[in-house]
Design a protein around this motif. Structure first.
Motif, short mmCIF file in Angstrom:
data_model
loop_
_atom_site.label_atom_id
_atom_site.label_comp_id
_atom_site.label_asym_id
_atom_site.label_seq_id
_atom_site.Cartn_x
_atom_site.Cartn_y
_atom_site.Cartn_z
N ARG A 1 35.29 131.29 -14.07
CA ARG A 1 36.11 131.36 -12.86
C ARG A 1 36.33 129.94 -12.35
O ARG A 1 35.60 129.02 -12.71
CB ARG A 1 35.46 132.24 -11.79
CG ARG A 1 34.09 131.77 -11.33
CD ARG A 1 33.40 132.79 -10.43
NE ARG A 1 33.14 134.01 -11.17
CZ ARG A 1 32.04 134.21 -11.90
NH1 ARG A 1 31.11 133.27 -12.00
NH2 ARG A 1 31.85 135.34 -12.55
N ALA A 2 37.34 129.76 -11.52
CA ALA A 2 37.64 128.44 -10.98
C ALA A 2 38.41 128.61 -9.68
O ALA A 2 38.78 129.71 -9.29
CB ALA A 2 38.45 127.63 -11.99
N GLY A 3 38.66 127.48 -9.03
CA GLY A 3 39.31 127.52 -7.72
C GLY A 3 38.28 127.71 -6.62
O GLY A 3 37.10 127.46 -6.80
N GLY A 4 38.74 128.14 -5.47
CA GLY A 4 37.83 128.37 -4.37
C GLY A 4 37.64 127.15 -3.48
O GLY A 4 38.51 126.26 -3.42
N ALA A 5 36.50 127.09 -2.80
CA ALA A 5 36.27 126.09 -1.76
C ALA A 5 36.36 124.65 -2.27
O ALA A 5 36.90 123.78 -1.59
CB ALA A 5 34.90 126.33 -1.12
N LEU A 6 35.84 124.39 -3.47
CA LEU A 6 35.82 123.02 -3.97
C LEU A 6 37.22 122.46 -4.20
O LEU A 6 37.43 121.24 -4.17
CB LEU A 6 35.02 122.93 -5.27
CG LEU A 6 33.50 122.93 -5.14
CD1 LEU A 6 32.84 123.06 -6.51
CD2 LEU A 6 33.01 121.68 -4.43
N THR A 7 38.19 123.33 -4.42
CA THR A 7 39.56 122.89 -4.69
C THR A 7 40.54 123.32 -3.60
O THR A 7 41.73 123.00 -3.69
CB THR A 7 40.05 123.45 -6.03
OG1 THR A 7 40.01 124.89 -5.98
CG2 THR A 7 39.18 122.97 -7.18
#
Length: 453
Positions: free
Chosen positions: A99-105
């Motif tokens: 998975r990727a994305g979210g708060a860090l990006t």
């Protein structure tokens, strides 16, 4: 590092072949997908195997240790619960991001629905090492991590696979689950030499080995786990076993199951391969000069000690850099955004189609009524849906979202089929715990009203 527990010869336990596995002679242990098990309601087949003294190892597929985010506490707790319920001597996961994305990006979260490779860079290694340490602290038994098969390569990689794994083991003490079929896949798809990878691996850290089949199409090897084990994979197993005696070897098969006799013949071929390789180990003339059997070669880049002296806490900036790269890649694969610079556009297209096909297959399993209701129209309809609708949750959520999309778009055209699909969606989409966001509650209520109409 203490010696890994001896496991012997095993097979991947799947519900479709559960009875056959129980009857197979010479099965010392089995591996079960952790996410498919409920600790309070373990399958009777697994319970019977345990009563006979057969070891059961839970194999996780959704933790995402190679992702930019720290492992979720709930996923770690679930994996630990399954290990305790099964009385397992270890648990295993993958060196991958899912998975990727979210708060860090500051971007929407995206789910791959499959294992994707991490870049072999210092940043990615730092993040992976910290994530592995977090998992080790949360689990009641040792952790082993698996090398994955890859269709694509990251630009600007700084290490070979063997060097990457050597440093990972040196810095964390984690054990390795070496999949020789994945080494073959990377040989075909990424021109990586399996023998060189084995030269660089810390083979004494191997907990066990996976063996599986696949197929080649248009110069790309697909690690399908649905085809017979090819000779090339057995040759890599023989190469590994001539260097070290693996504590366990397991045959993986996930679908397109043959008759039990064919599986037993594949297990027999694995045993023969191991026996011949061990005979070579016993011959002194076969041991490479300056190397003892089972001794790992040092990685070509740097010294392990230097890697081990790195700070334990990964800087936020390191995680953010990795997060941005992974989010850009995953978005290109599942949301149709531009291909990130340096990636092979053709290979990304192959990977994107493979991810969509995987989604269609798994949704058809977790929601078997959908292909039954839609018939031959299910697969093309789902693949068309997947092109513009990334998966943001699990496969069950994906099935509901697909059905909702079809209904809101006025599909299928046949009134009776649409009525059955609407009834299926309404039955499974609620009631659910209310969202804490008013806009989400309003949107859900609106959709249900529209679909009831």
């Amino acid at each position: 590092m203490t010696q890994p527990r001896w496991l012997g010869t095993g097979i991947g336990w799947r519900p479709e072949i559960a009875e056959a596995v129980e009857r197979m002679p010479g099965i010392d242990w089995v591996e079960a997908v952790a996410e498919n098990l409920c600790p309070g309601h373990l399958p009777e087949s697994l319970l019977r195997l345990r009563e006979r003294g057969v070891t059961v190892v839970p194999h996780g597929v959704s933790l995402g240790l190679g992702g930019a985010d720290r492992p979720e506490e709930s996923r770690l707790a679930a994996l630990a619960e399954r290990a305790e319920a099964l009385g397992s001597p270890l648990v295993t996961e993958h060196i991958a991001f899912v998975r990727a994305g979210g708060a860090l990006t500051a971007s929407p979260s995206l789910e791959a629905g499959h294992l994707l490779p991490v870049p072999r860079t210092r940043d990615a290694l730092d993040v992976l090492c910290e994530n592995v340490r977090i998992a080790q602290q949360a689990l009641p038994v040792p952790l082993a991590v698996e090398n994955i098969a890859a269709l694509i390569s990251w630009p600007g990689e700084e290490m070979t696979e063997g060097q990457f794994l050597y440093d990972l083991v040196e810095r964390t003490g984690v054990r390795l689950l070496i999949d020789v079929a994945n080494l073959h896949t990377n040989h075909v798809n990424r021109a990586e030499d399996p023998s060189k990878a084995l030269d660089e691996l810390p083979v004494e850290a191997i907990a066990y080995v996976h063996v599986a089949g696949g197929f080649e199409r248009d110069g790309v090897w697909h690690d399908s786990h649905a085809h017979p084990v090819p000779r090339q994979v057995l040759d890599i197993l023989a190469d590994l076993a001539s260097r070290v005696t693996p504590p366990g070897v397991l045959l993986e098969r996930d679908e397109n199951f043959p008759d039990p006799g064919e599986l037993e013949r594949e297990l027999g071929a694995i045993r023969v391969t191991l026996t011949k390789a061990r005979a070579r180990v016993m011959a002194p003339s076969e041991t490479p000069a300056g190397r003892h059997s089972g001794e790992a070669a040092a990685p070509a880049s740097g010294t392990p000690g230097a890697a081990g002296s790195r700070a334990a806490d990964v800087a936020v900036g390191t995680r953010q850099r990795l997060a941005l790269g992974q989010a850009a890649l995953l978005s290109a694969l599942v949301a149709g955004t531009p291909v990130p610079e340096g990636f092979d556009r053709g290979r990304l297209g192959v990977q994107a189609r493979a991810l969509a096909a995987k989604r269609a297959d798994v949704v058809a399993k977790v929601a078997a009524e959908l292909p039954e209701i839609l018939g031959n129209a299910y697969r093309p309809a789902f693949l068309a849906y997947a092109q513009g609708h990334p998966m943001s949750g699990g496969y069950r959520r994906d099935a509901l979202d697909f059905a909702e999309y079809m209904l809101l778009a006025g599909h299928p055209e046949d009134a009776e089929t649409r009525r059955r699909l609407r009834a299926w969606w309404l039955e499974r989409s609620g009631p659910t715990p209310p969202s804490q966001r008013p806009t989400a509650r309003l949107a859900r209520a609106t959709r249900r009203v529209l679909l009831r109409r």
